[in-house]
Design a protein around this motif. Structure first.
Motif, PDB file in Angstrom:
ATOM      1  N   PRO A 105      79.817   3.326  21.796  1.00  0.00           N
ATOM      2  CA  PRO A 105      79.739   4.777  21.621  1.00  0.00           C
ATOM      3  C   PRO A 105      79.222   5.269  20.274  1.00  0.00           C
ATOM      4  CG  PRO A 105      81.996   4.054  21.359  1.00  0.00           C
ATOM      5  CD  PRO A 105      81.197   2.853  21.808  1.00  0.00           C
ATOM      6  N   SER A 108      74.016   6.820  20.169  1.00  0.00           N
ATOM      7  CA  SER A 108      73.844   7.800  21.243  1.00  0.00           C
ATOM      8  C   SER A 108      73.062   7.248  22.427  1.00  0.00           C
ATOM      9  CB  SER A 108      73.122   9.037  20.714  1.00  0.00           C
ATOM     10  OG  SER A 108      71.754   8.738  20.474  1.00  0.00           O
ATOM     11  N   GLU A 109      73.322   7.835  23.573  1.00  0.00           N
ATOM     12  CA  GLU A 109      72.582   7.480  24.785  1.00  0.00           C
ATOM     13  C   GLU A 109      71.080   7.691  24.570  1.00  0.00           C
ATOM     14  OE1 GLU A 109      72.491   8.658  29.537  1.00  0.00           O
ATOM     15  OE2 GLU A 109      73.993   9.562  28.225  1.00  0.00           O
ATOM     16  N   ARG A 122      80.422   5.004  28.271  1.00  0.00           N
ATOM     17  CA  ARG A 122      81.449   4.849  27.240  1.00  0.00           C
ATOM     18  C   ARG A 122      82.623   4.113  27.877  1.00  0.00           C
ATOM     19  NH1 ARG A 122      80.693   7.924  22.638  1.00  0.00           N
ATOM     20  NH2 ARG A 122      78.893   9.306  22.739  1.00  0.00           N
TER      21      ARG A 122
END
Length: 144
Positions: A105, A108-109, A122
């Motif tokens: 996490p 970032s995506e 996550r």
């Protein structure tokens, strides 16, 4: 086709010692199968760092085997997926079809996005180590 699977860091989690890196292998390998691929778990612990042994080995494996078109990283292995994809050439990036990142996490995506399908998760309600189990269960629920 194959999915390269990267473990988390070595340590003691869930009352178990993980000297080769933490990962519930069975659900990770089964997820690869459900996605139409043979899973290949790298037998090296993750260390979330550019230039780590896992990062270098993942690149070596990918570059040496054109049947690998997917990468799956759990925990520290998930962070190393970022280092892996940023080191790929344009042609190598074009071959990659699926990127899976679980339990990482702090990145970032959006940083994992590319011309591939991205699966980014996550930690599930069951806890960090249950990430691979939860991903497989979610896949099965969506694809009965």
């Amino acid at each position: 086709m194959k999915m390269l699977i990267l473990r988390g860091k070595a340590g003691y989690y869930e009352g178990q010692d993980w000297p080769r890196g933490a990962l519930h292998e069975a659900p990770a390998l089964e997820y690869a199968t459900r996605r139409g691929r043979d899973g290949q778990v790298l037998d090296i612990a993750g260390l979330a760092k550019r230039g780590s042994p896992q990062h270098k080995l993942a690149l070596e494996e990918y570059r040496g085997d054109v049947t690998i078109d997917a990468i799956y990283g759990f925990s520290a292995g998930g962070y190393n997926v970022y280092h892996f994809i940023t080191d790929l050439t344009t042609a190598e990036r074009g071959r990659l079809q699926l990127v899976v990142v679980l339990g990482a996490p702090d990145r970032s995506e959006a940083s994992y996005k590319g011309p591939w399908e991205l699966v980014y998760r996550r930690d599930p309600a069951g806890g960090h180590m249950k990430g691979p189990d939860a991903l497989l269960a979610a896949w099965d629920a969506a694809n009965p």
